[in-house]
Scaffold this motif. Structure first.
Motif, PDB file in Angstrom:
ATOM      1  N   UNK A 272       0.827  -1.201   0.000  1.00  0.00           N
ATOM      2  CA  UNK A 272       0.000   0.000   0.000  1.00  0.00           C
ATOM      3  C   UNK A 272       0.863   1.253   0.000  1.00  0.00           C
ATOM      4  N   UNK A 273       0.434   2.247  -0.778  1.00  0.00           N
ATOM      5  CA  UNK A 273       1.072   3.557  -0.767  1.00  0.00           C
ATOM      6  C   UNK A 273       0.004   4.617  -0.538  1.00  0.00           C
ATOM      7  N   UNK A 274       0.440   5.833  -0.158  1.00  0.00           N
ATOM      8  CA  UNK A 274      -0.477   6.913   0.162  1.00  0.00           C
ATOM      9  C   UNK A 274       0.049   8.195  -0.467  1.00  0.00           C
ATOM     10  N   UNK A 275      -0.875   9.096  -0.792  1.00  0.00           N
ATOM     11  CA  UNK A 275      -0.394  10.328  -1.387  1.00  0.00           C
ATOM     12  C   UNK A 275      -1.479  11.372  -1.587  1.00  0.00           C
ATOM     13  N   UNK A 299       4.560   6.547 -14.503  1.00  0.00           N
ATOM     14  CA  UNK A 299       5.851   5.860 -14.532  1.00  0.00           C
ATOM     15  C   UNK A 299       6.670   6.253 -13.309  1.00  0.00           C
ATOM     16  N   UNK A 300       6.712   7.554 -13.039  1.00  0.00           N
ATOM     17  CA  UNK A 300       7.471   8.039 -11.890  1.00  0.00           C
ATOM     18  C   UNK A 300       6.867   7.523 -10.580  1.00  0.00           C
ATOM     19  N   UNK A 301       5.532   7.549 -10.498  1.00  0.00           N
ATOM     20  CA  UNK A 301       4.865   7.094  -9.276  1.00  0.00           C
ATOM     21  C   UNK A 301       5.108   5.605  -9.031  1.00  0.00           C
ATOM     22  N   UNK A 302       4.921   4.774 -10.069  1.00  0.00           N
ATOM     23  CA  UNK A 302       5.100   3.329  -9.907  1.00  0.00           C
ATOM     24  C   UNK A 302       6.547   2.981  -9.578  1.00  0.00           C
ATOM     25  N   UNK A 303       7.471   3.730 -10.156  1.00  0.00           N
ATOM     26  CA  UNK A 303       8.901   3.496  -9.874  1.00  0.00           C
ATOM     27  C   UNK A 303       9.203   3.791  -8.397  1.00  0.00           C
ATOM     28  N   UNK A 304       8.727   4.932  -7.905  1.00  0.00           N
ATOM     29  CA  UNK A 304       8.946   5.286  -6.508  1.00  0.00           C
ATOM     30  C   UNK A 304       8.238   4.303  -5.578  1.00  0.00           C
ATOM     31  N   UNK A 305       7.039   3.828  -6.002  1.00  0.00           N
ATOM     32  CA  UNK A 305       6.278   2.900  -5.166  1.00  0.00           C
ATOM     33  C   UNK A 305       6.994   1.567  -5.012  1.00  0.00           C
ATOM     34  N   UNK A 306       7.511   1.013  -6.112  1.00  0.00           N
ATOM     35  CA  UNK A 306       8.137  -0.299  -6.022  1.00  0.00           C
ATOM     36  C   UNK A 306       9.420  -0.241  -5.195  1.00  0.00           C
ATOM     37  N   UNK A 307      10.142   0.866  -5.285  1.00  0.00           N
ATOM     38  CA  UNK A 307      11.337   1.017  -4.453  1.00  0.00           C
ATOM     39  C   UNK A 307      10.945   1.013  -2.974  1.00  0.00           C
ATOM     40  N   UNK A 329      14.455  -0.767 -16.859  1.00  0.00           N
ATOM     41  CA  UNK A 329      13.208  -0.495 -17.563  1.00  0.00           C
ATOM     42  C   UNK A 329      12.789   0.960 -17.396  1.00  0.00           C
ATOM     43  N   UNK A 330      13.028   1.510 -16.219  1.00  0.00           N
ATOM     44  CA  UNK A 330      12.679   2.904 -15.952  1.00  0.00           C
ATOM     45  C   UNK A 330      13.491   3.846 -16.837  1.00  0.00           C
ATOM     46  N   UNK A 331      14.789   3.585 -16.932  1.00  0.00           N
ATOM     47  CA  UNK A 331      15.646   4.423 -17.785  1.00  0.00           C
ATOM     48  C   UNK A 331      15.182   4.364 -19.248  1.00  0.00           C
TER      49      UNK A 331
END
Length: 343
Positions: A272-275, A299-307, A329-331
Motif C-alpha cells: 500500500x502507498x499513500x499520497x 511511470x514516476x509514481x510506480x517506480x517510486x512505489x516499487x522502491x 526499464x525505468x531508464x
C-alpha cells in the motif's frame, strides 16, 4: 525395515492418495453451496422482446452453466445460472454474453455473477460490444431509488457510453503530487451507503466513497466518475490490480485534490502507498497531451512505489535482481518519452 512391511506401507500410502483424489474430484465435480445467476430483459424498438423467438439466440461464454429451475417464459427475466462450487460459481472474470438477433450480435461483458445474483432489466439491443462497469452496476439501486434526481451514466440510459469503442467516458484520472507516509485507513470494502461530501467555493458539490466520485452543480443532475490510474499495468509489465480508495478531497486554487490510499495488489512485491493526488475529470475524451503527461507521471509514481515496497520488505536483498531490472526499464521508459516527438 522388513521388506513385507515396506510393501504394506506403500500400499497404504497409495490407498490414501487414491481416497484423497476421489474426494477432491467429487468435490469439484458435484455442485456445491456457492454460485450465482444473471437475469436480464432485452428491449428493441422500445418493446421487450421474446428471447425464445426464432430470430433470437442467447450464448453465454467463459463459464460453466446449468439449466435454471424455472425455464424462460416471456415476459419474465431470462436467467443464466453458474455451476456452483464451494469456491463460488464457475464464471470467469472475462465472461461475456452474446445476444444474437438474426445476423447482428450484441456482446455484453457483465458484472461477475460467480457469487451473487446480477439483474439487468433494461438492455436495449444494439449491435456492438459493450462492457458494464462494476461501479455503475453497484450504484443501480441508488439510481432507481432516487427517481427525482438525474444521474449519468446509468444502465437505464443510452448504452453507447459503455461501448468498447468509446475509450474514455466519465473517468477521473489521478496524478500523484506528493507522497505521504500513512493515512488513517478507510476500508475500501465497506458496505455503507453513505457518501462523504465536499462543497467548493463555487458551490459545486463532490460526493465520494471508495473509488467513486460524483459531481453536481444544481443538486439535481449528477455525473458519476470512476477514480482510475491512467494505466492498469506498470511500465515493467505487471498488472496493478488492488484498489484505489479516496480518504478525503479538498480544493486549492480552483483545483480539486484527494488524499488517496492505493494498494498494488497484483505486483511483486505488493503493498500500500499513500499520497496527495490531483484529480483530472474526463467526461468524454482525453487529449493526447494530457494522456502522455499522465502516463509519464504514473511511470514516476510506480517506480517510486516499487522502491518503497521493496525497502519495506523484511528481506529487501531478495528483490535486488528485480530492482536492478526495474531501474533499467525505468531508464528506457523515460528515454522513450524524452525522445518521442512533441504533439
Amino acid at each position: 525395515m522388513p521388506k513385507e512391511r515396506q510393501q504394506r506401507m506403500k500400499r497404504n500410502t497409495l490407498y490414501i492418495f487414491f481416497v484423497i483424489f476421489l474426494i477432491w474430484g467429487n468435490g469439484f465435480a458435484q455442485p456445491g453451496a456457492y454460485g450465482g445467476s444473471l437475469e436480464f430483459k432485452v428491449y428493441k424498438d422500445g418493446k421487450q422482446v421474446d428471447l425464445s423467438g426464432k430470430n433470437w439466440k442467447i450464448i453465454p461464454n467463459n463459464g460453466l452453466f446449468k439449466e435454471p429451475s424455472n425455464p424462460y417464459k416471456h415476459p419474465d427475466f431470462y436467467q443464466i445460472v453458474s455451476v456452483p462450487t464451494p469456491m463460488g460459481g464457475m464464471v470467469k472474470p472475462d465472461f461475456y454474453l452474446d445476444i444474437v438477433f438474426k445476423k447482428d450480435t450484441m456482446r455484453v461483458y457483465t458484472p461477475n455473477f460467480s457469487n451473487t445474483d446480477v439483474k439487468l432489466d433494461s438492455i436495449t439491443f444494439k449491435k456492438g460490444t459493450y462492457k458494464i462497469p462494476n461501479h455503475i452496476y453497484g450504484l443501480k439501486q441508488m439510481v432507481d431509488e432516487n427517481k427525482a434526481l438525474n444521474y449519468k451514466p446509468t444502465l437505464n440510459e443510452d448504452w453507447e457510453v459503455f461501448s468498447t469503442n468509446v475509450l474514455e467516458t466519465y473517468k477521473c484520472y489521478i496524478e500523484k503530487i506528493e507522497d505521504i507516509e500513512f493515512l488513517s485507513r478507510r476500508s475500501p470494502y465497506g458496505t455503507t451507503k453513505e457518501w462523504d461530501k465536499m462543497s467548493t467555493t463555487k458551490r459545486q458539490l463532490f460526493s465520494f466513497r471508495n473509488n467513486i466520485i460524483m459531481t453536481t452543480e444544481d443538486r439535481k443532475n449528477y455525473v458519476i466518475y470512476e477514480i482510475k490510474n491512467i494505466s492498469e499495468t506498470t511500465f515493467w509489465g505487471e498488472d496493478i490490480g488492488g484498489y484505489i480508495s479516496i480518504n478525503s478531497i479538498f480544493q486549492k486554487n480552483n483545483t480539486i485534490y484527494a488524499l488517496i490510499e492505493k494498494f498494488y495488489g497484483s505486483t511483486q512485491p505488493s503493498g500500500t502507498t499513500y499520497g496527495i493526488y490531483k484529480l483530472h475529470f474526463v467526461e468524454e475524451s482525453i487529449s493526447d497531451t494530457l494522456l502522455d503527461y499522465l502516463k509519464r507521471k504514473q511511470i514516476e509514481e510506480d517506480y517510486e512505489a516499487v522502491i518503497k515496497l521493496i525497502e519495506r520488505h523484511p528481506s529487501p536483498s531478495v528483490w535486488e535482481i528485480k530492482l536492478t531490472e526495474i531501474k533499467t526499464e525505468y531508464d528506457i521508459a523515460v528515454k522513450s518519452f524524452n525522445e518521442a516527438p512533441k504533439k
